[in-house]
Design a protein around this motif. Sequence first.
Motif, PDB file in Angstrom:
ATOM      1  N   UNK A   7      22.130  33.011  54.419  1.00 18.86           N
ATOM      2  CA  UNK A   7      22.270  31.444  53.827  1.00 18.86           C
ATOM      3  C   UNK A   7      21.138  31.003  53.299  1.00 18.86           C
ATOM      4  N   UNK A   8      21.268  30.860  52.061  1.00 19.42           N
ATOM      5  CA  UNK A   8      19.730  30.224  51.175  1.00 19.42           C
ATOM      6  C   UNK A   8      20.251  28.855  50.717  1.00 19.42           C
ATOM      7  N   UNK A   9      19.120  28.063  51.052  1.00 23.72           N
ATOM      8  CA  UNK A   9      19.484  26.642  50.490  1.00 23.72           C
ATOM      9  C   UNK A   9      19.288  26.379  49.111  1.00 23.72           C
ATOM     10  N   UNK A  10      18.387  27.204  48.438  1.00 24.73           N
ATOM     11  CA  UNK A  10      18.444  26.914  47.019  1.00 24.73           C
ATOM     12  C   UNK A  10      17.909  28.446  46.248  1.00 24.73           C
ATOM     13  N   UNK A  11      18.714  28.897  45.456  1.00 20.19           N
ATOM     14  CA  UNK A  11      18.589  30.117  45.017  1.00 20.19           C
ATOM     15  C   UNK A  11      17.944  29.894  43.400  1.00 20.19           C
ATOM     16  N   UNK A  12      16.700  30.175  43.562  1.00 27.78           N
ATOM     17  CA  UNK A  12      15.962  30.131  42.110  1.00 27.78           C
ATOM     18  C   UNK A  12      14.702  31.020  42.207  1.00 27.78           C
ATOM     19  N   UNK A  13      14.165  31.434  41.160  1.00 28.94           N
ATOM     20  CA  UNK A  13      13.201  32.645  41.303  1.00 28.94           C
ATOM     21  C   UNK A  13      12.068  31.979  42.141  1.00 28.94           C
ATOM     22  N   UNK A  14      11.694  32.828  43.080  1.00 22.85           N
ATOM     23  CA  UNK A  14      10.621  32.228  44.181  1.00 22.85           C
ATOM     24  C   UNK A  14      10.314  33.248  45.145  1.00 22.85           C
ATOM     25  N   UNK A  15       9.189  33.020  45.966  1.00 21.93           N
ATOM     26  CA  UNK A  15       9.150  33.930  46.637  1.00 21.93           C
ATOM     27  C   UNK A  15       9.934  34.256  48.345  1.00 21.93           C
ATOM     28  N   UNK A  16      10.392  33.301  48.580  1.00 28.84           N
ATOM     29  CA  UNK A  16      11.561  33.216  49.609  1.00 28.84           C
ATOM     30  C   UNK A  16      12.707  34.177  49.180  1.00 28.84           C
ATOM     31  N   UNK A  17      13.216  33.552  47.891  1.00 33.23           N
ATOM     32  CA  UNK A  17      14.167  34.527  47.361  1.00 33.23           C
ATOM     33  C   UNK A  17      13.995  36.117  47.222  1.00 33.23           C
ATOM     34  N   UNK A  18      12.935  36.289  46.576  1.00 31.27           N
ATOM     35  CA  UNK A  18      12.286  37.724  46.499  1.00 31.27           C
ATOM     36  C   UNK A  18      12.090  38.405  47.759  1.00 31.27           C
ATOM     37  N   UNK A  19      11.734  37.814  48.797  1.00 23.84           N
ATOM     38  CA  UNK A  19      11.570  38.278  49.957  1.00 23.84           C
ATOM     39  C   UNK A  19      13.123  38.751  50.663  1.00 23.84           C
ATOM     40  N   UNK A  20      13.983  37.781  50.434  1.00 22.78           N
ATOM     41  CA  UNK A  20      15.334  38.175  50.768  1.00 22.78           C
ATOM     42  C   UNK A  20      15.985  39.250  50.200  1.00 22.78           C
ATOM     43  N   UNK A  21      15.502  39.217  48.928  1.00 15.78           N
ATOM     44  CA  UNK A  21      16.341  40.521  48.290  1.00 15.78           C
ATOM     45  C   UNK A  21      15.738  41.716  48.583  1.00 15.78           C
ATOM     46  N   UNK A  22      14.250  41.637  48.891  1.00 16.46           N
ATOM     47  CA  UNK A  22      13.741  43.159  49.258  1.00 16.46           C
ATOM     48  C   UNK A  22      14.163  43.392  50.539  1.00 16.46           C
ATOM     49  N   UNK A  23      14.663  42.542  51.558  1.00 16.23           N
ATOM     50  CA  UNK A  23      14.921  43.024  52.846  1.00 16.23           C
ATOM     51  C   UNK A  23      16.396  43.233  52.779  1.00 16.23           C
ATOM     52  N   UNK A  24      17.203  42.697  51.877  1.00 19.50           N
ATOM     53  CA  UNK A  24      18.665  43.224  51.603  1.00 19.50           C
ATOM     54  C   UNK A  24      18.434  44.549  50.985  1.00 19.50           C
ATOM     55  N   UNK A  25      17.940  44.717  50.073  1.00 18.62           N
ATOM     56  CA  UNK A  25      17.523  46.155  49.636  1.00 18.62           C
ATOM     57  C   UNK A  25      17.412  47.275  50.595  1.00 18.62           C
ATOM     58  N   UNK A  26      16.202  46.954  51.385  1.00 20.44           N
ATOM     59  CA  UNK A  26      15.857  47.707  52.506  1.00 20.44           C
ATOM     60  C   UNK A  26      17.011  48.147  53.548  1.00 20.44           C
ATOM     61  N   UNK A  27      17.509  46.981  54.094  1.00 19.50           N
ATOM     62  CA  UNK A  27      18.641  47.276  54.815  1.00 19.50           C
ATOM     63  C   UNK A  27      19.826  48.133  54.421  1.00 19.50           C
ATOM     64  N   UNK A  28      20.041  47.893  52.977  1.00 18.75           N
ATOM     65  CA  UNK A  28      21.232  48.600  52.327  1.00 18.75           C
ATOM     66  C   UNK A  28      20.801  50.010  52.465  1.00 18.75           C
TER      67      UNK A  28
END
Length: 107
Positions: A6-27
């Motif tokens: 659950x992300x409050x604000x989806x825009x290009x940024x560090x928190x978003x990239x971190x979440x994307x990298x974690x998602x890819x690693x878990x996948x």
Amino acid sequence: MQVTRVMAKLEPGGAQLGAFWLTAALRRHGIESRLLAGMSTPAGVALAAEHDIEVEAFCGAKGDDLQWTPSPRFADWLAPRLEDADLIHGHMFGGWWAAAPAAPPGT
């Protein structure tokens, strides 16, 4: 296992990239993630797509700034979308604030 982010604000940024990298690693370990955003920008949705992540958003960029704002309406919107989550990962104040009351018991 189903992880719902659950992300409050989806825009290009560090928190978003971190979440994307974690998602890819878990996948890579067979753990799927779902991304729910309070608000999103076209650039944020495009960045998620570049990481092969689909997004479901509560409102567009013209809505309240949910990054720092508690929103009972966002929490209400989240509740039915969190029912199948095994784990909920809130990002940014507005994300974890809305996810907390919307999460099913035991999550």
